[in-house]
Design an enzyme around this catalytic site. Structure first.
Site, PDB file in Angstrom:
ATOM      1  N   THR A 151      -8.767  -1.891   2.720  1.00 26.05           N
ATOM      2  CA  THR A 151      -8.543  -2.376   1.367  1.00 26.05           C
ATOM      3  C   THR A 151      -8.876  -3.859   1.305  1.00 26.05           C
ATOM      4  OG1 THR A 151      -6.964  -2.405  -0.456  1.00 26.05           O
ATOM      5  CG2 THR A 151      -6.020  -2.618   1.722  1.00 26.05           C
ATOM      6  N   SER A 195      -0.488   4.085   0.890  1.00 28.15           N
ATOM      7  CA  SER A 195      -1.140   5.019   1.816  1.00 28.15           C
ATOM      8  C   SER A 195      -0.254   5.451   2.990  1.00 28.15           C
ATOM      9  CB  SER A 195      -2.445   4.410   2.340  1.00 28.15           C
ATOM     10  OG  SER A 195      -3.348   4.247   1.273  1.00 28.15           O
ATOM     11  N   ALA A 198     -13.952  -1.364  -8.075  1.00 26.32           N
ATOM     12  CA  ALA A 198     -13.632   0.017  -8.429  1.00 26.32           C
ATOM     13  C   ALA A 198     -14.756   0.607  -9.287  1.00 26.32           C
ATOM     14  CB  ALA A 198     -12.307   0.065  -9.178  1.00 26.32           C
ATOM     15  N   LYS A 217     -13.468  -4.613   2.377  1.00 22.65           N
ATOM     16  CA  LYS A 217     -14.342  -3.470   2.099  1.00 22.65           C
ATOM     17  C   LYS A 217     -15.819  -3.759   2.366  1.00 22.65           C
ATOM     18  CE  LYS A 217     -11.408  -1.010  -1.159  1.00 22.65           C
ATOM     19  NZ  LYS A 217     -11.311  -0.423  -2.498  1.00 22.65           N
ATOM     20  N   SER A 276       0.822  -1.219   0.000  1.00 19.46           N
ATOM     21  CA  SER A 276       0.000   0.000   0.000  1.00 19.46           C
ATOM     22  C   SER A 276       0.856   1.269   0.000  1.00 19.46           C
ATOM     23  CB  SER A 276      -0.915   0.007   1.231  1.00 19.46           C
ATOM     24  OG  SER A 276      -1.556   1.262   1.322  1.00 19.46           O
ATOM     25  N   ALA A 331     -16.609  -4.024 -14.200  1.00 16.36           N
ATOM     26  CA  ALA A 331     -17.755  -4.115 -13.291  1.00 16.36           C
ATOM     27  C   ALA A 331     -17.322  -4.662 -11.927  1.00 16.36           C
ATOM     28  CB  ALA A 331     -18.834  -5.005 -13.906  1.00 16.36           C
TER      29      ALA A 331
HETATM   30  P1  ATR Z   1     -11.488  -4.293  -8.670  1.00 17.00           P
HETATM   31  O1  ATR Z   1     -12.187  -4.515  -7.367  1.00 17.00           O
HETATM   32  O2  ATR Z   1     -10.120  -3.663  -8.519  1.00 17.00           O
HETATM   33  O3  ATR Z   1     -12.312  -3.575  -9.684  1.00 17.00           O
HETATM   34  P2  ATR Z   1     -12.033  -6.947  -9.757  1.00 17.00           P
HETATM   35  O4  ATR Z   1     -13.269  -7.047  -8.972  1.00 17.00           O
HETATM   36  O5  ATR Z   1     -11.148  -8.149  -9.826  1.00 17.00           O
HETATM   37  O6  ATR Z   1     -11.098  -5.774  -9.228  1.00 17.00           O
HETATM   38  O7  ATR Z   1     -12.398  -6.449 -11.244  1.00 17.00           O
HETATM   39  C1  ATR Z   1     -11.474  -6.454 -12.269  1.00 17.00           C
HETATM   40  C2  ATR Z   1     -12.132  -5.957 -13.565  1.00 17.00           C
HETATM   41  O8  ATR Z   1     -11.170  -6.113 -14.631  1.00 17.00           O
HETATM   42  C3  ATR Z   1     -13.345  -6.772 -13.973  1.00 17.00           C
HETATM   43  O9  ATR Z   1     -14.251  -5.902 -14.629  1.00 17.00           O
HETATM   44  C4  ATR Z   1     -12.743  -7.796 -14.930  1.00 17.00           C
HETATM   45  O10 ATR Z   1     -13.670  -8.344 -15.845  1.00 17.00           O
HETATM   46  P3  ATR Z   1     -14.466  -9.711 -15.477  1.00 17.00           P
HETATM   47  O11 ATR Z   1     -15.600  -9.304 -14.584  1.00 17.00           O
HETATM   48  O12 ATR Z   1     -14.925 -10.224 -16.794  1.00 17.00           O
HETATM   49  O13 ATR Z   1     -13.475 -10.613 -14.797  1.00 17.00           O
HETATM   50  C5  ATR Z   1     -11.743  -6.934 -15.657  1.00 17.00           C
HETATM   51  N1  ATR Z   1     -10.699  -7.753 -16.307  1.00 17.00           N
HETATM   52  C6  ATR Z   1      -9.655  -8.359 -15.723  1.00 17.00           C
HETATM   53  N2  ATR Z   1      -8.909  -9.007 -16.644  1.00 17.00           N
HETATM   54  C7  ATR Z   1      -9.487  -8.784 -17.851  1.00 17.00           C
HETATM   55  C8  ATR Z   1      -9.190  -9.169 -19.203  1.00 17.00           C
HETATM   56  N3  ATR Z   1      -8.114  -9.924 -19.525  1.00 17.00           N
HETATM   57  N4  ATR Z   1     -10.024  -8.751 -20.192  1.00 17.00           N
HETATM   58  C9  ATR Z   1     -11.106  -7.996 -19.914  1.00 17.00           C
HETATM   59  N5  ATR Z   1     -11.440  -7.596 -18.661  1.00 17.00           N
HETATM   60  C10 ATR Z   1     -10.654  -7.983 -17.636  1.00 17.00           C
END
Ligand code: ATR
Length: 277
Positions: free
Chosen positions: A66, A21, A135, A70, A19, A132
């Protein structure tokens, strides 16, 4: 010097050693001459509630939260700000003297503050969100609070639909394949995925923005590298854009203000400090 009057806060996560922070908050504490300390707190999954109760009893002012805590932080907060309530997640806890625990989600608002500072963005119209995950939820909730309408596109469409159900069924869900052609009338494009990040799933991720409106503002929450391929593409097309480091700094301000009583600056010196320059 740490003494009986030192104000204490920290960041709880697992892992937490990466981190940025502690470096940021302790830099601001020194800059403001505040008797305070901000420490990393490695809290294992399942131990977060116990840690919160203990830290609250021990006089901590509050915490940043973190992964993976969360959602538990959301549950433990006894009062929630509107973005936290909408997004179902909390990244900042403030322990009040009367025992109230205030929970805030500052990632989305931090992103909007950094966009305003770096590109002049004023929330209005329509925004297109890539991703989605957690973040995306905070960013979407902050934009909805400002009255902005949204399209969400995610590789796994079902996750985007879930996000829309949870936050606002009026959110439009767009196909992942060929999303560039669906940008339409968006005023803002935000990448909330790890695409484009060094060491991430696809460091070369570089959509073609040639067909975007000339006043589209582009935002990437990735900050390693500082100039992501998406930001380079935005620059090539003459679009205003901002990277993720500003969001990291702005999301930290609220906690600092509440715990330590001063409003810290997000200026060139702060950026240099966080970058280790
Ligand atoms: P965070 O909480 O940081 O947003 P997360 O919940 O793991 O992390 O979300 C990661 C995002 O990156 C998701 O939208 C993921 O898409 P999926 O829901 O389909 O997994 C996206 N992501 C990660 N790797 C990807 C890839 N190779 N191609 C397209 N989208 C990807």
């Amino acid at each position: 010097m740490i003494d009986g009057g030192t104000l204490l806060a920290g960041v709880a996560g697992w892992p937490v050693s990466h981190s940025r922070s502690p470096g940021l908050h302790n830099y601001w504490l020194a800059r403001h001459g505040i008797n305070g300390a901000y420490v990393p707190l490695p809290v294992q999954p399942g131990k977060f509630e116990e840690a919160v109760r203990g830290l609250q009893a021990a006089g901590f002012r509050g915490l940043n939260v973190t992964i993976p805590h969360k959602e538990t932080a959301f549950r433990l907060a006894t009062r929630l700000d509107p973005v936290a309530k909408r997004s179902g997640s909390v990244n900042t806890l403030v322990f009040r003297e009367d025992g109230v625990i205030d929970g805030y989600s500052t990632d989305g608002p931090g992103l909007l503050a950094s966009l305003k500072q770096e590109t002049g963005y004023q929330p209005s119209g329509h925004a297109f969100i890539l991703g989605a995950g957690g973040a995306a939820r905070s960013v979407a909730a902050a934009l909805l609070e400002q009255g902005v309408t949204l399209t969400v596109s995610n590789r796994t469409r079902a996750r985007a639909e879930e996000l829309a159900q949870a936050l606002d069924p009026a959110i439009r869900v767009a196909d992942w394949t060929g999303w560039e052609a669906l940008l339409g009338d968006a005023d803002l494009l935000i990448n909330t995925t790890s695409l484009g990040m060094s060491g991430g799933p696809d460091p070369a991720f570089c959509p073609d923005l040639s067909a975007a409106r000339p006043d589209l503002i582009v935002s990437d929450i990735v900050y390693v590298p500082l100039e992501t391929p998406l930001l380079r593409e935005a620059a090539r097309c003459g679009l205003k854009a901002a990277g993720g480091l500003g969001m990291l700094l702005h999301q930290a301000r609220l906690g600092f203000r509440e715990w330590f009583g001063a409003d810290p600056e997000v200026d060139a010196a702060t950026f240099s400090h966080v970058l280790g320059k």
